[in-house]
Design an enzyme around this catalytic site. Structure first.
Site, short mmCIF file in Angstrom:
data_model
loop_
_atom_site.label_atom_id
_atom_site.label_comp_id
_atom_site.label_asym_id
_atom_site.label_seq_id
_atom_site.Cartn_x
_atom_site.Cartn_y
_atom_site.Cartn_z
N GLY A 15 5.61 6.49 -13.23
CA GLY A 15 5.93 6.91 -11.87
C GLY A 15 7.42 6.85 -11.60
N ARG A 76 2.96 11.69 -17.90
CA ARG A 76 2.01 10.84 -18.62
C ARG A 76 1.77 11.48 -19.98
NH1 ARG A 76 2.16 6.50 -15.11
NH2 ARG A 76 1.92 7.24 -12.96
N ASP A 107 5.26 -1.28 -16.67
CA ASP A 107 4.64 -2.01 -17.77
C ASP A 107 3.93 -1.09 -18.76
OD1 ASP A 107 2.61 -1.32 -16.04
OD2 ASP A 107 1.81 -3.35 -15.82
N THR A 130 10.10 0.65 -10.85
CA THR A 130 8.84 0.81 -10.13
C THR A 130 8.99 0.26 -8.72
OG1 THR A 130 6.54 0.03 -9.96
CG2 THR A 130 8.04 -1.33 -11.24
N ASP A 132 6.72 -0.99 -6.93
CA ASP A 132 5.79 -2.10 -6.66
C ASP A 132 6.39 -3.48 -6.89
OD1 ASP A 132 3.81 -0.32 -5.97
OD2 ASP A 132 2.82 -0.36 -7.91
N ASP A 134 6.40 -5.28 -9.50
CA ASP A 134 5.35 -6.09 -10.10
C ASP A 134 5.57 -6.40 -11.58
OD1 ASP A 134 5.04 -3.49 -10.98
OD2 ASP A 134 2.86 -3.42 -10.68
N ARG A 159 5.18 2.26 15.27
CA ARG A 159 5.05 1.29 16.37
C ARG A 159 5.42 1.93 17.71
NH1 ARG A 159 4.21 -3.96 16.81
NH2 ARG A 159 4.57 -4.48 14.63
N GLY A 175 0.81 -0.43 -3.73
CA GLY A 175 0.67 -1.80 -4.24
C GLY A 175 -0.75 -2.04 -4.70
N ARG A 176 -1.11 -1.44 -5.83
CA ARG A 176 -2.47 -1.56 -6.34
C ARG A 176 -2.76 -2.97 -6.84
NH1 ARG A 176 -2.13 1.65 -10.30
NH2 ARG A 176 -2.32 3.55 -9.06
N GLY A 190 7.42 -6.58 11.62
CA GLY A 190 6.73 -7.34 12.66
C GLY A 190 5.24 -7.04 12.76
N ARG A 252 -6.07 3.94 14.75
CA ARG A 252 -5.61 5.04 13.92
C ARG A 252 -5.25 4.51 12.53
NH1 ARG A 252 -7.31 7.02 17.83
NH2 ARG A 252 -6.52 8.76 19.09
N ARG A 261 8.01 6.79 -2.50
CA ARG A 261 8.73 6.88 -3.77
C ARG A 261 10.01 7.68 -3.68
NH1 ARG A 261 4.56 8.03 -8.75
NH2 ARG A 261 3.51 6.01 -8.73
#
Length: 328
Positions: A15, A76, A107, A130, A132, A134, A159, A175-176, A190, A252, A261
């Site tokens: 990604g 990929r 990874d 990435t 994420d 992670d 907001r 954020g899988r 917030g 909603r 991204r």
């Protein structure tokens, strides 16, 4: 510095994330600084198999530090997962005279690089890209800071309309497997509740929290939901469940998706990418291989690829406590 390496290749894989172009620029210009040839590989491992290489000079990466995405494209590649595919890739690198490979990705991309190194003893260095955040072995990955600021900006806008209509918004972010983006964006924007993969809030506690917020005088609320949260429902199921049990709320759902991204990288990501690119090239020139470049305590460090792949990035427990306190 060793002068044995004469030609280095760089590619982006998996990604895309903001800061990849800044990292490409850094790799290419560090090569130029050390009088090393540099080639770019289009479309990641697929381009490696197809022999889609292009010579890159200091001037060919002008005016890309501020651009999102990746000029080298990404794809990929199932074929690289096979010994036959990796054999073709290796032959293409030898044919091109490339002696080392820098992979910018996550990874999955690092797993491919590590296996390639194990099979052919080919020098590889990884740069983590990435949103994420992670990857084990680095406090920050390229693109995370930019995505975080994008998400906070969007939630601020949501907001405004939530307050205008006394609504509850469920906002799903990427954020899988890791909740860094959701947790930090939730605290920064917030949010009244934050749902992440590392912590199962539970549906009943979620209802209690939202009802408590309503009774305390809050007329609108934001719940930030990481896509891999463990509360038991997808974001639309959560909205339906809360609407059924708390009919006073006008609910909603907003799924932010791939807009997280994109966009110009933040100054932090541009500087981080520049530092990582220099470290990647100079590590290769020092004879190092099979490492990932990262940052810890504002110092650029190296982590073995197998540890970066197998390790687990930890969520900030203290920030979780802060988020609980802030929702009162």
């Amino acid at each position: 510095m060793s002068k044995n390496i004469k030609k280095i290749a760089v590619m982006t894989s998996g990604g895309d994330s903001p800061g990849m172009n800044a990292a490409i620029r850094s790799v290419v210009r560090t090569c130029a600084f050390h009088n090393i040839e540099c080639v770019g590989i289009y479309r990641g491992y697929q381009g490696l198999i197809d022999g889609d290489f292009v010579e890159m000079t200091a001037r060919s990466v002008s005016n890309i530090i501020n651009k999102g995405g990746t000029i080298l494209k990404s794809a990929r590649c199932k074929l690289f997962r096979t010994p036959e595919g990796r054999n073709v890739a290796h032959k293409n690198l030898l044919k091109e005279g490339v002696e080392a490979l820098i992979v910018i990705g996550g990874d999955g991309s690092f797993t491919g690089a590590m296996i390639f190194n194990q099979e052919y003893g080919y020098p590889v260095i990884g740069i983590p890209g990435t949103i994420d955040n992670d990857i084990y072995g680095t406090k920050y990955t390229l693109g995370y800071d930019t995505a975080l600021n994008t998400v906070v900006d969007v939630i601020d806008k949501i907001r405004d309309t939530a307050s205008s209509h006394n609504r509850l918004f469920f906002v799903e972010v990427m954020g899988r497997d890791a909740g860094h983006l959701a947790l930090n964006a939730g605290v920064g924007a917030g949010a009244e509740e934050i749902l992440i993969p590392e912590e199962n809030l539970g549906l009943e506690r979620l209802l209690e929290s939202l009802e408590r917020s309503r009774k305390s005088g809050k007329t609108s609320s934001i719940v930030v939901v990481a896509e891999g949260h463990k509360t038991g429902e997808n974001v639309f199921g959560l909205a339906e469940y809360v609407e059924k049990n708390l009919p006073n709320y006008d609910i909603r759902v907003s799924v932010l998706g791939h807009l997280q991204r994109g966009g110009a990288p933040s100054c932090f990501d541009r500087v981080l990418a520049s530092r990582m690119g220099v470290k990647a090239v100079e590590s290769i020139l020092e004879g190092k291989s099979n490492y990932m470049v990262g940052i810890n305590n504002d110092t650029i460090v190296l982590t073995p690829l197998d540890q970066a792949i197998k390790g687990k990035s930890e969520i900030d427990a203290d920030l979780l406590r802060v988020s609980d306190i802030m929702t009162i």
